[in-house]
Design a protein around this motif. Sequence first.
Motif, mmCIF file in Angstrom:
data_model
loop_
_atom_site.group_PDB
_atom_site.id
_atom_site.type_symbol
_atom_site.label_atom_id
_atom_site.label_comp_id
_atom_site.label_asym_id
_atom_site.label_seq_id
_atom_site.Cartn_x
_atom_site.Cartn_y
_atom_site.Cartn_z
ATOM 1 N N ALA A 133 0.832 -1.204 0.000
ATOM 2 C CA ALA A 133 0.000 0.000 0.000
ATOM 3 C C ALA A 133 0.866 1.254 0.000
ATOM 4 C CB ALA A 133 -0.932 -0.008 1.209
ATOM 5 N N LYS A 134 1.898 1.265 0.837
ATOM 6 C CA LYS A 134 2.798 2.415 0.914
ATOM 7 C C LYS A 134 3.554 2.615 -0.406
ATOM 8 C CE LYS A 134 3.750 2.003 5.898
ATOM 9 N NZ LYS A 134 3.812 3.409 6.351
ATOM 10 N N GLU A 135 4.089 1.510 -0.933
ATOM 11 C CA GLU A 135 4.847 1.617 -2.186
ATOM 12 C C GLU A 135 3.964 2.089 -3.328
ATOM 13 O OE1 GLU A 135 8.097 0.571 -3.825
ATOM 14 O OE2 GLU A 135 8.518 -1.312 -2.794
ATOM 15 N N ALA A 136 2.721 1.624 -3.378
ATOM 16 C CA ALA A 136 1.822 2.051 -4.450
ATOM 17 C C ALA A 136 1.614 3.564 -4.402
ATOM 18 C CB ALA A 136 0.490 1.315 -4.346
ATOM 19 N N VAL A 137 1.418 4.106 -3.193
ATOM 20 C CA VAL A 137 1.251 5.557 -3.047
ATOM 21 C C VAL A 137 2.520 6.290 -3.462
ATOM 22 C CG1 VAL A 137 0.913 7.423 -1.384
ATOM 23 C CG2 VAL A 137 -0.510 5.370 -1.257
ATOM 24 N N LEU A 138 3.669 5.820 -2.996
ATOM 25 C CA LEU A 138 4.928 6.492 -3.312
ATOM 26 C C LEU A 138 5.260 6.415 -4.802
ATOM 27 C CD1 LEU A 138 7.030 5.362 -0.228
ATOM 28 C CD2 LEU A 138 6.140 7.650 -0.691
ATOM 29 N N LYS A 139 4.854 5.332 -5.450
ATOM 30 C CA LYS A 139 5.059 5.233 -6.900
ATOM 31 C C LYS A 139 4.142 6.195 -7.648
ATOM 32 C CE LYS A 139 6.825 0.515 -7.168
ATOM 33 N NZ LYS A 139 6.577 -0.853 -7.697
ATOM 34 N N PHE A 166 -0.620 11.432 5.452
ATOM 35 C CA PHE A 166 0.416 11.477 4.431
ATOM 36 C C PHE A 166 1.153 12.809 4.567
ATOM 37 C CE2 PHE A 166 -1.836 8.515 1.151
ATOM 38 C CZ PHE A 166 -1.839 7.499 2.094
ATOM 39 N N ASP A 167 2.456 12.749 4.640
ATOM 40 C CA ASP A 167 3.272 13.916 4.940
ATOM 41 C C ASP A 167 3.684 14.656 3.665
ATOM 42 O OD1 ASP A 167 4.676 15.674 6.514
ATOM 43 O OD2 ASP A 167 6.474 14.448 6.595
ATOM 44 N N GLY A 168 4.005 15.946 3.832
ATOM 45 C CA GLY A 168 4.541 16.746 2.742
ATOM 46 C C GLY A 168 3.540 16.928 1.617
ATOM 47 N N ASP A 169 4.047 16.969 0.366
ATOM 48 C CA ASP A 169 3.153 17.215 -0.760
ATOM 49 C C ASP A 169 2.326 15.992 -1.132
ATOM 50 O OD1 ASP A 169 5.217 15.731 -1.808
ATOM 51 O OD2 ASP A 169 5.651 17.078 -3.468
ATOM 52 N N LEU A 170 2.453 14.914 -0.376
ATOM 53 C CA LEU A 170 1.552 13.779 -0.531
ATOM 54 C C LEU A 170 0.171 14.076 0.032
ATOM 55 C CD1 LEU A 170 3.630 10.601 0.384
ATOM 56 C CD2 LEU A 170 2.257 10.918 -1.660
ATOM 57 N N GLY A 171 0.123 14.908 1.074
ATOM 58 C CA GLY A 171 -1.127 15.155 1.776
ATOM 59 C C GLY A 171 -2.126 15.951 0.954
ATOM 60 N N PRO A 172 -3.396 15.920 1.419
ATOM 61 C CA PRO A 172 -3.863 15.174 2.582
ATOM 62 C C PRO A 172 -4.147 13.711 2.234
ATOM 63 C CG PRO A 172 -5.693 16.384 1.632
ATOM 64 C CD PRO A 172 -4.461 16.757 0.826
ATOM 65 N N ALA A 173 -4.095 12.851 3.253
ATOM 66 C CA ALA A 173 -4.333 11.423 3.040
ATOM 67 C C ALA A 173 -5.741 11.169 2.512
ATOM 68 C CB ALA A 173 -4.109 10.666 4.346
#
Length: 207
Positions: A133-139, A166-173
């Motif tokens: 799940a984490k890797e899919a988001v980061l990809k 989700f931190d930084g420019d990933l947010g908001p979760a």
Amino acid sequence: MSFAVPHLSHAEIHVWRLPWSTDAAEAAPFRALLSAYAGPDAPEVARGEHGKPHFPGAAGTLGFSWSHSQDTALFAVGRGSAGFEVGVDVERIRPRARALELARRFFAPAEAAWLASLGEADVLNGFLTLWTAKEAVLKAHGGGLSYGLHRVAFASDGDEFAPLAFDGDLGPAAGWQVAPVPLEAGLVAAVAWRGEPRSVYVFTFPL
């Protein structure tokens, strides 16, 4: 290699399962699928700051990602507004003696604590479910593992996981969707995208 693909609407994510080996020729189905979805007028694939492939300009409404683990590969694709991105990750289940150690080092503290609370037989599956799940988001984001697994935190609800922080420019979760990819026993996979919920369809290459 020419190949026809099912129609892809803006309410869908398509995930293709393919065989994989170390032979470079195995990448040919990826290229065939991408070409079939992108169409004959698609520009050359560009690379983002951290190496993520994407289509530039107006063609950037088509997002795509791929992943492989041992003999299995996945290719995910979706359409959206300009800059739409999707990420996918797959892992084959195999013994990982240091799963809890890795979780304590690289996961959010609450996630590591949750894994530690599981019975020994459930730790590996829980670890891989969170990892994919984490890797899919980061990809999808494009930062990859270097962005930090701990910056993508999930809350557990039984066997389900939901984006929590989700931190930084990933947010908001809350702006993300993360869904498991149903595969046979022995494989764990997830696909992620930013935006509204969509239906995920899994195909096997070739049809």
